[in-house]
Design an enzyme around this catalytic site. Sequence first.
Site, short mmCIF file in Angstrom:
data_model
loop_
_atom_site.label_atom_id
_atom_site.label_comp_id
_atom_site.label_asym_id
_atom_site.label_seq_id
_atom_site.Cartn_x
_atom_site.Cartn_y
_atom_site.Cartn_z
N GLY A 162 0.66 -0.95 0.03
CA GLY A 162 0.24 -0.13 0.08
C GLY A 162 0.75 1.12 0.15
O GLY A 162 0.58 2.70 0.90
N THR A 183 1.54 3.72 -2.13
CA THR A 183 1.43 4.96 -3.27
C THR A 183 0.81 5.72 -2.61
O THR A 183 0.71 6.75 -3.55
CB THR A 183 1.00 4.32 -4.79
OG1 THR A 183 -0.42 3.46 -4.63
CG2 THR A 183 1.43 2.93 -5.30
N ASP A 184 0.30 5.94 -1.34
CA ASP A 184 -0.31 7.15 -1.18
C ASP A 184 -0.49 7.43 0.01
O ASP A 184 0.04 5.80 1.23
CB ASP A 184 -1.64 6.80 -1.56
CG ASP A 184 -2.84 8.11 -1.54
OD1 ASP A 184 -1.68 8.91 -1.48
OD2 ASP A 184 -3.69 7.81 -1.69
N GLY A 185 -1.14 8.11 0.98
CA GLY A 185 -0.61 7.75 2.36
C GLY A 185 -0.46 7.56 3.51
O GLY A 185 1.82 7.86 3.24
N ILE A 186 -0.20 6.69 4.16
CA ILE A 186 1.41 6.42 5.11
C ILE A 186 2.45 5.53 4.53
O ILE A 186 3.01 5.74 5.02
CB ILE A 186 0.14 6.38 6.04
CG1 ILE A 186 -0.74 6.60 7.68
CG2 ILE A 186 1.69 5.04 7.01
CD1 ILE A 186 -1.41 6.02 8.56
N GLY A 187 1.33 4.66 3.58
CA GLY A 187 2.73 3.88 3.31
C GLY A 187 4.06 4.31 2.61
O GLY A 187 4.54 3.99 2.45
N TYR A 246 -14.13 -3.85 10.18
CA TYR A 246 -13.13 -2.99 10.09
C TYR A 246 -12.25 -3.04 11.21
O TYR A 246 -11.11 -3.28 11.31
CB TYR A 246 -13.28 -1.16 9.32
CG TYR A 246 -11.58 -1.16 9.19
CD1 TYR A 246 -11.12 -1.55 8.63
CD2 TYR A 246 -11.38 0.01 10.68
CE1 TYR A 246 -9.60 -0.28 8.74
CE2 TYR A 246 -10.37 0.40 10.31
CZ TYR A 246 -9.39 0.62 9.30
OH TYR A 246 -7.86 1.69 9.62
#
Length: 337
Positions: free
Chosen positions: A64, A66-70, A208
Amino acid sequence: MMEEVWGPYTFPLATVGFVVLLLFLLDSMWSFLQTCRALLAPLFIPNEQTSLLKKYGPWALITGSTDGIGKAYAVELAKRGINIVLVSRNEERLRNTAKEIESEYFVKTKIVVADFSQGFKAVELVKKAVGLLPINILVNNVGKQYEYPMYLSEVPEKELLDIININVGAVTMMCRAFIDDMKKRGRGAIVNVSSGSELQPLPLMTVYAATKAYIKSFTAALRYEYGSSGLTVQHLAPMFVNTKMNAFSARLRTSTFFVPDAREYAAYAVATLGKVDESSGYWTHGIQTFFTKFPPSWIRMYIGAHLNLSFRRDYFKQKNSTKNNGTIKGEDRIKSI
C-alpha cells in the site's frame, strides 16, 4: 453483621484489588513512557540516518505504498539509504512513486503490482517478483476501510470479503512469506500497521475494527515467537491521519494538532522502529491512546459509535453538496437515531 460476613475475606479481597490497581497503573505508566519515547525519538533522527540500514539491511518492502502512510513511510526509509520494494495495485502510481524516490534519495526501487483482495494469489505474486532480494524490513501497511460508516447489512458482501482478505489475510501471509528468511539471517523488522479502532468494538465500522483487533493480537504473538531470533516485530496503531482513507469526512481531511498528515506521521513512526514494540506512531496519537484506554470498553464503544454517526452525517452532507441524483439509502435512518 456485615463485619462478621466479610471479615475473613477482607484481606484477600483487598490484596486482589491492590494487584488489579497496580497492574492498571503499570500499564498506564508504560503507555505514557512509550508516548514520551515516541515524542523524543525524532529529535535524534540526525544521529540515526544510517542506523536502520546497519541494523536491518538494505532492502525494505512496503505494501500500500503509493499513497498515504505507506508512501510516506517508504520515503522516510529511503532517506536513510534503504532500497524500497513498492507494492500496490496501481502500476502507474507505482512507477510515479518509484521515480520520485529514486530521483530524490538515490536509492534503488522495485515495483510489484498486486491486489491483496485476491488473497494468497497476490502474496505468491509478490514473493515471486521479489525473488532473491533480501527483504530486511517488511511494512504491512495495505488496508481497506469502509467507504463511510455503515451498518453491516449496508456494506456490500464483496467489500466485506475484501476488507477481511486485505486487512487480515495480507498481513498474515506476507509475514509468513518473509519471516523465515529474516530468521535465517538473524535480523529483520516487521511493521504491522493497525488502527486506533482496535481499542474497542466499533459500531458502523464493525468488520474493519475487528480486523484491526486481529492485527494487534497477531503481532504480539508473532513477536513472542520470533523475538528471540533477533527480529523486531512492531505494532503501529495510528489514530486519525489526514489521508484519502478518511475522505468520508472533511474534518479528517484537514491536518490539525491531533490529525497529522501522512508525512508528519511517518517521520515519527519510522523513528520509533527498533525502539518500541507497540506504538501509536505519532506523539499526539500517543496522548489520545493513553486517555482512550481509561474508560471501560463499553464506554469507548459508545463514544466510537457516536463519532461514526457524526462522520456518517458528514458523508451524506458532502454527497448532498455535490448534488448527486437520487436519495441516499440510510439517510432517514440516521435522523431517527
